[in-house]
Structure formats: structure tokens, C-alpha cells
Enzyme design. Structure first.
Site, mmCIF file in Angstrom:
data_model
loop_
_atom_site.group_PDB
_atom_site.id
_atom_site.type_symbol
_atom_site.label_atom_id
_atom_site.label_comp_id
_atom_site.label_asym_id
_atom_site.label_seq_id
_atom_site.Cartn_x
_atom_site.Cartn_y
_atom_site.Cartn_z
ATOM 1 N N GLY A 49 110.045 -45.415 -48.574
ATOM 2 C CA GLY A 49 111.294 -45.080 -49.264
ATOM 3 C C GLY A 49 111.894 -46.161 -50.132
ATOM 4 O O GLY A 49 112.602 -45.876 -51.092
ATOM 5 N N GLU A 103 115.790 -51.743 -47.111
ATOM 6 C CA GLU A 103 115.618 -50.343 -46.694
ATOM 7 C C GLU A 103 116.128 -49.401 -47.777
ATOM 8 O O GLU A 103 117.018 -49.767 -48.552
ATOM 9 C CB GLU A 103 116.457 -50.076 -45.430
ATOM 10 C CG GLU A 103 115.743 -50.369 -44.123
ATOM 11 C CD GLU A 103 114.902 -49.188 -43.655
ATOM 12 O OE1 GLU A 103 114.521 -48.356 -44.488
ATOM 13 O OE2 GLU A 103 114.622 -49.125 -42.448
ATOM 14 N N ASP A 104 115.605 -48.171 -47.786
ATOM 15 C CA ASP A 104 116.167 -47.146 -48.669
ATOM 16 C C ASP A 104 117.475 -46.625 -48.091
ATOM 17 O O ASP A 104 118.477 -46.491 -48.780
ATOM 18 C CB ASP A 104 115.156 -45.997 -48.873
ATOM 19 C CG ASP A 104 114.632 -45.396 -47.559
ATOM 20 O OD1 ASP A 104 114.877 -45.973 -46.475
ATOM 21 O OD2 ASP A 104 113.977 -44.350 -47.626
ATOM 22 N N ASP A 107 120.120 -44.522 -41.422
ATOM 23 C CA ASP A 107 120.628 -43.242 -40.922
ATOM 24 C C ASP A 107 121.078 -43.465 -39.476
ATOM 25 O O ASP A 107 122.189 -43.910 -39.230
ATOM 26 C CB ASP A 107 119.489 -42.223 -41.070
ATOM 27 C CG ASP A 107 119.894 -40.804 -40.773
ATOM 28 O OD1 ASP A 107 121.029 -40.435 -41.089
ATOM 29 O OD2 ASP A 107 119.069 -40.036 -40.229
ATOM 30 N N LYS A 135 124.533 -44.219 -44.060
ATOM 31 C CA LYS A 135 125.317 -43.069 -43.582
ATOM 32 C C LYS A 135 126.064 -43.503 -42.326
ATOM 33 O O LYS A 135 125.525 -43.366 -41.220
ATOM 34 C CB LYS A 135 124.383 -41.913 -43.201
ATOM 35 C CG LYS A 135 123.653 -41.238 -44.347
ATOM 36 C CD LYS A 135 122.800 -40.105 -43.761
ATOM 37 C CE LYS A 135 121.865 -39.501 -44.751
ATOM 38 N NZ LYS A 135 120.887 -38.573 -44.125
ATOM 39 N N PHE A 157 121.667 -34.792 -46.131
ATOM 40 C CA PHE A 157 120.293 -35.139 -46.484
ATOM 41 C C PHE A 157 120.186 -35.395 -47.977
ATOM 42 O O PHE A 157 120.679 -34.630 -48.788
ATOM 43 C CB PHE A 157 119.325 -34.026 -46.077
ATOM 44 C CG PHE A 157 117.903 -34.482 -46.142
ATOM 45 C CD1 PHE A 157 117.348 -35.222 -45.115
ATOM 46 C CD2 PHE A 157 117.137 -34.233 -47.274
ATOM 47 C CE1 PHE A 157 116.052 -35.689 -45.196
ATOM 48 C CE2 PHE A 157 115.834 -34.694 -47.372
ATOM 49 C CZ PHE A 157 115.291 -35.430 -46.326
ATOM 50 N N VAL A 158 119.560 -36.528 -48.331
ATOM 51 C CA VAL A 158 119.426 -36.889 -49.748
ATOM 52 C C VAL A 158 117.962 -37.088 -50.125
ATOM 53 O O VAL A 158 117.111 -37.363 -49.263
ATOM 54 C CB VAL A 158 120.242 -38.167 -50.093
ATOM 55 C CG1 VAL A 158 121.738 -37.895 -50.005
ATOM 56 C CG2 VAL A 158 119.851 -39.337 -49.204
ATOM 57 N N ASP A 164 112.317 -39.049 -49.803
ATOM 58 C CA ASP A 164 111.564 -37.797 -49.892
ATOM 59 C C ASP A 164 112.152 -36.690 -49.044
ATOM 60 O O ASP A 164 112.911 -36.926 -48.100
ATOM 61 C CB ASP A 164 110.119 -38.038 -49.438
ATOM 62 C CG ASP A 164 110.025 -38.157 -47.920
ATOM 63 O OD1 ASP A 164 110.739 -39.015 -47.336
ATOM 64 O OD2 ASP A 164 109.267 -37.392 -47.301
ATOM 65 N N ARG A 170 110.182 -38.196 -54.244
ATOM 66 C CA ARG A 170 110.364 -39.657 -54.345
ATOM 67 C C ARG A 170 110.436 -40.110 -55.797
ATOM 68 O O ARG A 170 111.002 -41.149 -56.113
ATOM 69 C CB ARG A 170 109.189 -40.390 -53.679
ATOM 70 C CG ARG A 170 109.117 -40.216 -52.172
ATOM 71 C CD ARG A 170 108.130 -41.221 -51.581
ATOM 72 N NE ARG A 170 107.710 -40.862 -50.237
ATOM 73 C CZ ARG A 170 108.380 -41.146 -49.126
ATOM 74 N NH1 ARG A 170 109.526 -41.790 -49.196
ATOM 75 N NH2 ARG A 170 107.922 -40.798 -47.946
HETATM 76 P P1 IMP Z 1 116.806 -44.052 -39.085
HETATM 77 O O1 IMP Z 1 115.768 -44.668 -38.200
HETATM 78 O O2 IMP Z 1 117.414 -42.800 -38.469
HETATM 79 O O3 IMP Z 1 117.887 -44.996 -39.562
HETATM 80 O O4 IMP Z 1 116.043 -43.467 -40.355
HETATM 81 C C1 IMP Z 1 115.549 -44.259 -41.319
HETATM 82 C C2 IMP Z 1 114.514 -43.540 -42.151
HETATM 83 O O5 IMP Z 1 114.629 -42.101 -42.112
HETATM 84 C C3 IMP Z 1 114.743 -43.931 -43.609
HETATM 85 O O6 IMP Z 1 114.062 -45.121 -43.927
HETATM 86 C C4 IMP Z 1 114.226 -42.711 -44.342
HETATM 87 O O7 IMP Z 1 112.847 -42.829 -44.577
HETATM 88 C C5 IMP Z 1 114.493 -41.543 -43.405
HETATM 89 N N1 IMP Z 1 115.752 -40.829 -43.786
HETATM 90 C C6 IMP Z 1 116.932 -40.867 -43.133
HETATM 91 N N2 IMP Z 1 117.852 -40.104 -43.765
HETATM 92 C C7 IMP Z 1 117.219 -39.590 -44.856
HETATM 93 C C8 IMP Z 1 117.652 -38.699 -45.925
HETATM 94 O O8 IMP Z 1 118.808 -38.250 -46.024
HETATM 95 N N3 IMP Z 1 116.719 -38.405 -46.860
HETATM 96 C C9 IMP Z 1 115.435 -38.883 -46.824
HETATM 97 N N4 IMP Z 1 114.993 -39.700 -45.848
HETATM 98 C C10 IMP Z 1 115.891 -40.046 -44.865
#
Ligand code: IMP
Length: 180
Positions: A49, A103-104, A107, A135, A157-158, A164, A170
Site C-alpha cells: 500500500g 505506512e499507507d 486502521d 483512522k 473504507f478507502v 486496494d 492501487r
Molecule cells: P491494520 O493492521 O488494521 O492497522 O491495517 C493496516 C493495513 O490494512 C493497511 O496497511 C492496509 O493495507 C489495510 N487497510 C486498512 N484500512 C484500509 C482501507 O480503508 N482501504 C484499503 N486498505 C486498508
């Protein structure tokens, strides 16, 4: 400019235009140039990402720095959390280095917590996280290392600019949010 896009079965509307992203990225770059002057950080992007954000961010850096990428995969396992993560490509030379994880999106924070644990095992001089999106409402793991954030966004969700939906989207220039 087209304000909505269809990715697979979902419709998305524009949330952040590329121009806004570029301006914010420039500002973060300036901040990093100040904060890391003479510290030669190692900047590590989390694939997939972060690849577009990393490329644009790195071009704003005028300081001496190293660049790398890691990939984290998740799969259902037999642990109590139900999910096992594995990291690929993390350099083993982080001892006494100033590490910046890029990081992208943050979440829940689970991915980041996992990566940070791995990096801390090498006793780096410092670790900070730079994420294009954050977020806050979705966060389950507090991340004190999250120092640089492009945009705080609602818990939606984005897709686009590296992010993606089912592997697609992407390549979109802007960032879009799902229309429910
Ligand atoms: P986390 O471990 O829940 O913080 O998730 C991190 C990863 O989940 C990110 O690096 C993204 O690849 C994916 N992700 C989380 N939210 C989104 C979203 O809204 N759109 C796309 N990918 C997401």
C-alpha cells in the site's frame, strides 16, 4: 475530473485529491528534513500500500537517508488471536539506526504493532512511524511511535493512491471512499 469510480462491485467517491496529497507530502518531507538532519535515517515502506506515498515522500527528502521496503503477510493460524503475521525483507542492520516506518494507512494498528516489535528487537536508536492516512476511530492498539500523519480520516473504507479493494484500485491517482 471524475468524482466517482467503480472498483469491482463497489462505488467510491473522491475523498482526497492528488494535489492535496502532494501538498501534505511536501510538508511532511520538510518536517523530516528538519527532524532527521545529520541522523541518516533508514526509511522503510510497508508494501504494497505505501509504494506511491513512499516514492513521493522520498523525493521530498534532501537529507542523507537509506530506503527499504518490507512486506507483512497475514494468514489465519491456530494462535488464540486467530491471525498469524509474518514479515519479509526487514533489514537486520537496524541496531543504533534511526528508523522511519512508512505506512499507507493505520486502521486497527495491529500490523504496525507487529512491525514495531520486530524492529525493537534490533535495538534501534529511534523508531517513528509516518502514515499517509490514519483512522483514529478504528484504532485498537495505541501507537506512540505514530509521529507523522498525512490525514486523519473517518472510519470508512478507502481506495486509490496505493490502497486496494480486493487487489484493485492501487493505480488510482486520487483517494476515494466507499459509498454505502
Ligand atoms: P491494520 O493492521 O488494521 O492497522 O491495517 C493496516 C493495513 O490494512 C493497511 O496497511 C492496509 O493495507 C489495510 N487497510 C486498512 N484500512 C484500509 C482501507 O480503508 N482501504 C484499503 N486498505 C486498508
Amino acid at each position: 475530473m471524475k468524482h466517482t469510480v467503480q472498483v469491482e462491485d463497489k462505488e467510491f467517491e473522491i475523498l482526497l485529491e492528488n494535489d492535496q496529497i502532494s501538498k501534505r507530502t511536501r510538508l511532511i518531507g520538510i518536517q523530516l528534513n528538519v527532524d532527521y538532519e545529520n541522523r541518516c535515517p533508514i526509511v522503510i515502506g510497508v508494501l504494497n500500500g505505501s509504494f506511491l506515498f513512499m516514492a513521493d515522500l522520498i523525493k521530498e527528502l534532501t537529507i542523507s537517508c537509506e530506503v527499504g521496503f518490507i512486506r507483512v503477510s497475514s494468514y489465519k493460524g491456530t494462535s488464540t488471536s486467530g491471525e498469524v503475521k509474518e514479515a519479509f525483507g526487514l533489514p537486520d542492520t537496524l541496531h543504533n539506526r534511526n528508523v522511519i516506518i512508512v505506512e499507507d494507512i493505520v486502521d486497527t494498528g495491529h500490523t504496525l504493532k507487529f512491525i514495531l516489535e520486530k524492529v525493537y528487537q534490533q535495538s534501534p536508536a529511534s523508531i517513528k512511524v509516518c502514515s499517509l492516512l490514519f483512522k483514529p476511530a478504528a484504532l485498537l492498539e495505541p501507537v506512540k511511535e505514530l509521529e507523522y500523519v498525512g490525514f486523519e480520516i473517518p472510519n470508512e473504507f478507502v481506495v486509490g493512491y496505493g490502497l486496494d479493494y480486493n487487489g484493485l484500485g492501487r493505480n488510482l491517482t486520487h483517494i476515494y471512499r466507499a459509498i454505502d
